[in-house]
Write an enzyme that holds these catalytic residues in place. Structure first.
Site, PDB file in Angstrom:
ATOM      1  CG  ASP A 155       7.817  -0.329   1.178  1.00 21.37           C
ATOM      2  OD1 ASP A 155       6.928  -0.165  -0.136  1.00 21.37           O
ATOM      3  OD2 ASP A 155       9.403  -0.904   0.245  1.00 21.37           O
ATOM      4  CG  HIS A 202      -1.365   4.852  -1.731  1.00 25.45           C
ATOM      5  ND1 HIS A 202       0.232   4.599  -1.434  1.00 25.45           N
ATOM      6  CD2 HIS A 202      -1.391   4.260  -2.849  1.00 25.45           C
ATOM      7  CE1 HIS A 202       0.499   4.109  -1.909  1.00 25.45           C
ATOM      8  NE2 HIS A 202       0.183   3.998  -3.200  1.00 25.45           N
ATOM      9  CG  LEU A 257       5.355  14.615  16.200  1.00 20.50           C
ATOM     10  CD1 LEU A 257       6.735  14.108  16.640  1.00 20.50           C
ATOM     11  CD2 LEU A 257       4.128  13.256  16.227  1.00 20.50           C
ATOM     12  CB  SER A 302      14.032   4.280  -0.965  1.00 25.16           C
ATOM     13  OG  SER A 302      14.033   2.259  -1.115  1.00 25.16           O
TER      14      SER A 302
HETATM   15  C1  FPP Z   1       5.086   3.095  -0.769  1.00 21.77           C
HETATM   16  O1  FPP Z   1       3.715   1.733  -0.882  1.00 21.77           O
HETATM   17  C2  FPP Z   1       3.914   4.439   0.144  1.00 21.77           C
HETATM   18  C3  FPP Z   1       4.114   5.701  -1.120  1.00 21.77           C
HETATM   19  C4  FPP Z   1       4.832   5.801  -1.974  1.00 21.77           C
HETATM   20  C5  FPP Z   1       3.027   6.319   0.036  1.00 21.77           C
HETATM   21  C6  FPP Z   1       2.570   6.237   1.131  1.00 21.77           C
HETATM   22  C7  FPP Z   1       2.276   7.287   1.346  1.00 21.77           C
HETATM   23  C8  FPP Z   1       1.047   6.909   2.197  1.00 21.77           C
HETATM   24  C9  FPP Z   1       1.252   6.106   3.854  1.00 21.77           C
HETATM   25  C10 FPP Z   1      -0.050   7.481   2.839  1.00 21.77           C
HETATM   26  C11 FPP Z   1      -0.871   9.152   2.171  1.00 21.77           C
HETATM   27  C12 FPP Z   1      -0.334   9.781   3.761  1.00 21.77           C
HETATM   28  C13 FPP Z   1      -0.082  11.403   3.088  1.00 21.77           C
HETATM   29  C14 FPP Z   1      -0.813  12.300   4.910  1.00 21.77           C
HETATM   30  C15 FPP Z   1      -0.137  11.331   2.218  1.00 21.77           C
HETATM   31  P1  FPP Z   1       4.291   1.322  -2.462  1.00 21.77           P
HETATM   32  O2  FPP Z   1       3.333   1.305  -3.388  1.00 21.77           O
HETATM   33  O3  FPP Z   1       5.256   1.991  -2.781  1.00 21.77           O
HETATM   34  O4  FPP Z   1       4.008  -0.507  -1.862  1.00 21.77           O
HETATM   35  P2  FPP Z   1       4.528  -1.247  -2.498  1.00 21.77           P
HETATM   36  O5  FPP Z   1       6.138  -1.322  -2.372  1.00 21.77           O
HETATM   37  O6  FPP Z   1       3.966  -2.640  -2.096  1.00 21.77           O
HETATM   38  O7  FPP Z   1       3.941  -0.944  -3.982  1.00 21.77           O
END
Ligand code: FPP
Length: 259
Positions: free
Chosen positions: A36, A53, A147, A212
């Site tokens: 997150d 991301h 893994l 979550s």
């Molecule tokens: C949460 O941060 C993150 C996600 C919803 C996406 C997670 C994705 C990645 C780490 C990259 C993608 C990797 C692959 C391999 C698909 P947020 O956007 O909710 O952050 P915030 O709470 O600060 O808004």
């Protein structure tokens, strides 16, 4: 708790110290991560959310490498939840694009490290391009013994349990199972994580302290490690700190400590 990064040589020194303390015999078998804070990381730097991301993929790669080095058996990464469809279409498209790019660019390296890619979630609802890339990655890495990388995509814990209940009821209706035979082992067989070790450690970055809808069944006895570090800043040293902290915990599973 110390969470911020220092100078590179200080980081290296601390990593060495943490590695000395770590007991290789009692590492978690299964680590799960709620990655997150990508959006907040980007906004803090005046960048579009998407670049958060993008930077998050680098953190994921580093954690995968560290898990391979430490011979962790399973890593479950929460990449896209059943609730993330509520985000703007552009952001959804960007995450799906990143997934395809990641699987395409990293497949050879992941294969060389013995990683077996195992997507979990309602995959049939993902865009075709993402499904194709996932199918290729799964087929390619099927014989690997290192893994197991569970990529949670369109994943929701409640939905996983709901699907399991449906399948169990259906097995009962078909006479394959008697209601009195259903126990927790039966339920586990119907989860995406069937046959995998229990989730020992759950990590959530960015300072939010909630689950979550992630791995609701599997984390029943997980140790949970929260950090204020935003996911794109998460590095190997943070994982090592989490592991040392994990090994200092007293896991009693509802019992009492041995005298
Ligand atoms: C949460 O941060 C993150 C996600 C919803 C996406 C997670 C994705 C990645 C780490 C990259 C993608 C990797 C692959 C391999 C698909 P947020 O956007 O909710 O952050 P915030 O709470 O600060 O808004």
């Amino acid at each position: 708790m110390k969470n911020q990064l220092n100078l590179p040589n200080e980081v290296e020194h601390e990593e060495q110290e943490l590695l000395k303390i770590l007991n290789k015999q009692t590492l978690p078998k299964h680590i799960a991560i709620i990655m997150d804070g990508n959006g907040r990381w980007a906004i803090k730097q005046g960048l579009p959310r998407f670049l958060g991301h993008h930077a998050g993929v680098k953190s994921l790669k580093e954690v995968i490498n560290a898990c391979c080095d430490l011979e962790i058996k399973v890593l479950t990464a929460f990449c896209f939840s059943t609730e993330n469809w509520k985000r703007p279409q552009q952001e959804i498209d960007n995450i799906m694009h990143l997934l395809v790019e990641y699987l395409t660019n990293e497949l050879i390296d992941l294969y060389a490290k013995g990683v077996r890619i195992n997507p979990i979630g309602v995959l049939q609802e993902l865009p075709q391009r993402a499904r194709d890339a996932l199918n290729r990655a799964v087929q390619h890495s099927l014989g690997n013994n290192g893994l197991v990388l569970n990529l949670a995509l369109n994943y929701g814990g409640r939905l996983e349990l709901t699907q399991a209940i449906r399948e169990i009821v259906s097995a009962v209706e078909k006479g394959k199972l008697k209601a009195y035979q259903i126990d927790s082992t039966t339920v586990e067989k119907y989860l995406y994580t069937a046959g995998q070790p229990e989730t020992d450690l759950l990590i959530r970055t960015s300072g939010d302290q909630r689950i979550s809808n992630f791995l609701l069944w599997q984390i029943a006895y997980s140790e949970i490690w929260f950090t204020d570090v935003l996911w794109p800043d998460f590095r190997r040293i943070h994982l090592l700190r989490a592991l040392v902290d994990y090994q200092e915990r007293d896991r009693r599973y509802g019992g009492v400590k041995d005298k």
